[in-house]
Motif scaffolding. Sequence first.
Motif, short mmCIF file in Angstrom:
data_model
loop_
_atom_site.label_atom_id
_atom_site.label_comp_id
_atom_site.label_asym_id
_atom_site.label_seq_id
_atom_site.Cartn_x
_atom_site.Cartn_y
_atom_site.Cartn_z
N GLY A 1 0.83 -1.11 0.14
CA GLY A 1 -0.04 0.02 -0.05
C GLY A 1 0.82 1.05 -0.05
O GLY A 1 0.46 2.23 -0.43
N ASN A 2 2.04 1.32 0.45
CA ASN A 2 2.93 2.31 0.60
C ASN A 2 3.81 2.24 -0.67
O ASN A 2 4.86 3.54 -0.63
CB ASN A 2 3.76 2.35 2.00
N GLU A 3 3.66 1.58 -1.25
CA GLU A 3 4.71 1.34 -2.34
C GLU A 3 3.94 1.89 -4.01
O GLU A 3 3.25 1.14 -4.54
CB GLU A 3 5.13 0.11 -2.92
N PRO A 4 4.13 2.94 -4.47
CA PRO A 4 3.49 3.47 -5.59
C PRO A 4 3.74 2.42 -6.83
O PRO A 4 2.69 2.64 -7.50
CB PRO A 4 4.17 4.97 -5.83
N LEU A 5 4.76 1.94 -6.96
CA LEU A 5 4.78 0.74 -8.08
C LEU A 5 4.79 -0.70 -7.64
O LEU A 5 5.07 -1.76 -8.53
CB LEU A 5 6.46 1.10 -8.50
N GLY A 6 3.96 -0.82 -6.45
CA GLY A 6 3.81 -2.23 -6.19
C GLY A 6 2.28 -2.74 -6.01
O GLY A 6 1.42 -1.86 -5.88
N ARG A 7 2.03 -3.76 -6.61
CA ARG A 7 0.56 -4.45 -6.34
C ARG A 7 0.80 -5.71 -6.02
O ARG A 7 1.54 -6.63 -6.28
CB ARG A 7 -0.05 -4.24 -7.69
N LEU A 8 -0.28 -6.02 -5.27
CA LEU A 8 -0.45 -7.36 -4.56
C LEU A 8 -1.75 -8.09 -5.02
O LEU A 8 -2.73 -7.41 -5.26
CB LEU A 8 -0.31 -7.45 -3.15
N ARG A 9 -1.68 -9.61 -5.16
CA ARG A 9 -2.66 -10.13 -5.50
C ARG A 9 -2.86 -11.52 -4.85
O ARG A 9 -1.79 -12.08 -4.41
CB ARG A 9 -2.89 -10.68 -6.89
N PHE A 10 -3.91 -12.09 -4.21
CA PHE A 10 -4.00 -13.21 -3.74
C PHE A 10 -5.32 -13.64 -3.87
O PHE A 10 -6.30 -13.12 -4.04
CB PHE A 10 -3.36 -13.24 -2.29
N VAL A 11 -5.48 -15.10 -3.74
CA VAL A 11 -6.66 -15.72 -3.75
C VAL A 11 -6.93 -16.60 -2.78
O VAL A 11 -5.88 -17.25 -2.12
CB VAL A 11 -6.94 -16.47 -5.05
N SER A 12 -8.22 -16.89 -2.42
CA SER A 12 -8.40 -17.64 -1.08
C SER A 12 -9.91 -18.53 -1.10
O SER A 12 -10.59 -18.22 -1.82
CB SER A 12 -8.48 -16.99 0.18
N LYS A 13 -9.53 -19.51 -0.37
CA LYS A 13 -10.90 -20.39 -0.17
C LYS A 13 -11.34 -20.18 1.16
O LYS A 13 -12.18 -20.92 1.84
CB LYS A 13 -10.90 -21.84 -0.63
N TYR A 14 -10.82 -19.30 2.01
CA TYR A 14 -10.93 -19.39 3.45
C TYR A 14 -11.88 -17.82 3.47
O TYR A 14 -12.06 -16.99 2.64
CB TYR A 14 -9.91 -19.30 4.22
N ASP A 15 -11.98 -17.47 4.76
CA ASP A 15 -13.13 -16.36 5.27
C ASP A 15 -12.61 -15.45 6.31
O ASP A 15 -13.42 -14.56 6.54
CB ASP A 15 -14.29 -17.21 5.52
N ASP A 16 -11.55 -15.79 7.08
CA ASP A 16 -11.22 -14.82 8.14
C ASP A 16 -10.52 -13.78 7.68
O ASP A 16 -9.26 -13.41 7.65
CB ASP A 16 -10.38 -15.36 9.02
N VAL A 17 -11.22 -12.46 7.15
CA VAL A 17 -10.76 -11.38 6.72
C VAL A 17 -10.73 -10.19 7.62
O VAL A 17 -10.25 -9.01 7.42
CB VAL A 17 -11.13 -10.93 5.44
N ARG A 18 -11.04 -10.52 8.99
CA ARG A 18 -11.23 -9.39 9.77
C ARG A 18 -10.32 -8.61 10.13
O ARG A 18 -10.18 -7.30 10.06
CB ARG A 18 -11.77 -9.82 11.25
N SER A 19 -8.91 -9.29 10.17
CA SER A 19 -7.74 -8.24 10.31
C SER A 19 -7.29 -7.55 9.16
O SER A 19 -6.58 -6.64 9.27
CB SER A 19 -6.44 -9.19 10.76
N LEU A 20 -7.65 -7.86 7.81
CA LEU A 20 -7.46 -7.17 6.81
C LEU A 20 -8.38 -5.94 6.49
O LEU A 20 -8.01 -5.09 5.70
CB LEU A 20 -7.58 -7.90 5.41
N LEU A 21 -9.50 -5.63 7.06
CA LEU A 21 -10.71 -4.75 6.95
C LEU A 21 -10.00 -3.41 7.09
O LEU A 21 -10.48 -2.40 6.29
CB LEU A 21 -11.93 -5.14 7.28
N VAL A 22 -8.93 -3.31 8.14
CA VAL A 22 -8.72 -1.88 8.71
C VAL A 22 -7.45 -1.42 8.11
O VAL A 22 -6.81 -0.39 8.59
CB VAL A 22 -8.62 -1.98 10.19
N LEU A 23 -6.70 -2.28 7.33
CA LEU A 23 -5.46 -1.84 6.71
C LEU A 23 -5.33 -0.70 5.61
O LEU A 23 -6.27 -0.67 4.89
CB LEU A 23 -4.87 -3.00 5.90
N PRO A 24 -4.26 -0.02 5.60
CA PRO A 24 -4.27 0.95 4.74
C PRO A 24 -3.68 0.21 3.20
O PRO A 24 -2.37 0.74 3.01
CB PRO A 24 -3.09 2.15 5.06
N HIS A 25 -4.62 -0.25 2.72
CA HIS A 25 -4.07 -0.99 1.35
C HIS A 25 -3.94 -0.12 0.30
O HIS A 25 -3.43 -0.40 -0.79
CB HIS A 25 -4.95 -2.07 1.13
N ARG A 26 -4.60 1.14 0.13
CA ARG A 26 -4.73 2.19 -0.88
C ARG A 26 -5.21 1.39 -2.23
O ARG A 26 -4.27 2.06 -3.38
CB ARG A 26 -3.39 2.79 -0.89
#
Length: 339
Positions: free
Chosen positions: A162-187
């Motif tokens: 999120g802090n890197e103008p030239l970086g992008r991330l992808r991931f895929v999941s079959k799981y469901d606990d996203v709670r800790s990801l919801l508040v992140l500065p992902h931009r």
Amino acid sequence: MLHFVPDFAYFEPNALEYPIGQDIYKKMIKLGVPISYTTSHNRITGIPGKSPNEIYKNAKKTLVVGVRKTLEFDTSKPSADYALPLSTGCMGHCHYCYLQTTLGARPYIRVYVNIDEILASAKKYMDEGSPHITTFEAACTSDPLSTEYITGNLGRTITFVGNEPLGRLRFVSKYDDVRSLLVLPHRKHTHVRFSLNSEYVVRQFEPSTAKLEARMTAAKLILQAGYQTGFIIAPIIRYEGWQEGYQQLFVALSHYIEKDAPVTFELIQHRFTNVAKKYILERYPKTKLDLDESTRKYKRGKYGRGKWIYQPPEANELDQHLRQLIDTHFKNATIEYFT
Ligand code: SF4
């Protein structure tokens, strides 16, 4: 919420010298997981089981905590430029999973404590690729969401990218606990995709993964948190009643995701290699997965490693049906590819 709770945990040398290693150690103690030490994951012995299959199943319940030594990333075309190694292995028992072939007899779940070094390496790749954007796929060798409550490494990576103008991330999941990801500065630098399938495919071929409704709820939360959100429908399988099965999937999804949401879809027909077929039949001898080469087309791959895909008319039918369902239910969706 479905999490990976190991039956055994092994720590490799130096893992406890890292704060994340110590933190995982405390979590394992709290969960009552028996802990052992090993000089290397290659030397783990004593995983219980009376047959190779039982050992395989128990290995999938084993956590190995180590320091990632190889900081060179594999390429990950066409999904991303590089595979970002956050973990290896998965608690799931999807009959068709490619990890059966790539991890062979070592299916235990390895997580890495030297995330700062891994991310420093990612930064190097971004600098080399400048001024272009560099993309990383974090789910090439695992499903990183199922172990996130143990390591927190996916969250650290999302914040870093999120802090890197030239970086992008992808991931895929079959799981469901996203709670800790919801508040992140992902931009909006992270593209989260959920792997979905018809109820029949999930029930028959995806043991030990989160239920469909749980994945869809997680996708809704991720979308509301502003992430770029998408779905991988894979493997698309022909079975008696597949048209209705996939139709029901999209009707169900439309109850979670608004019609005008800008979501993405990736469509992947079922395929298997000769090596994969051998592993699948050994490990899941009662599988109903269709592995009959005589009904398939052989598609040659790199280094002579080909795979069996559907015959073109059947593949086209899958492609057309899924596209039509997407068009009906999601008016701003992007279909990235069918393969
Ligand atoms: S959840 Fe994904 S990585 Fe895990 S076994 Fe299933 S297909 Fe493989």
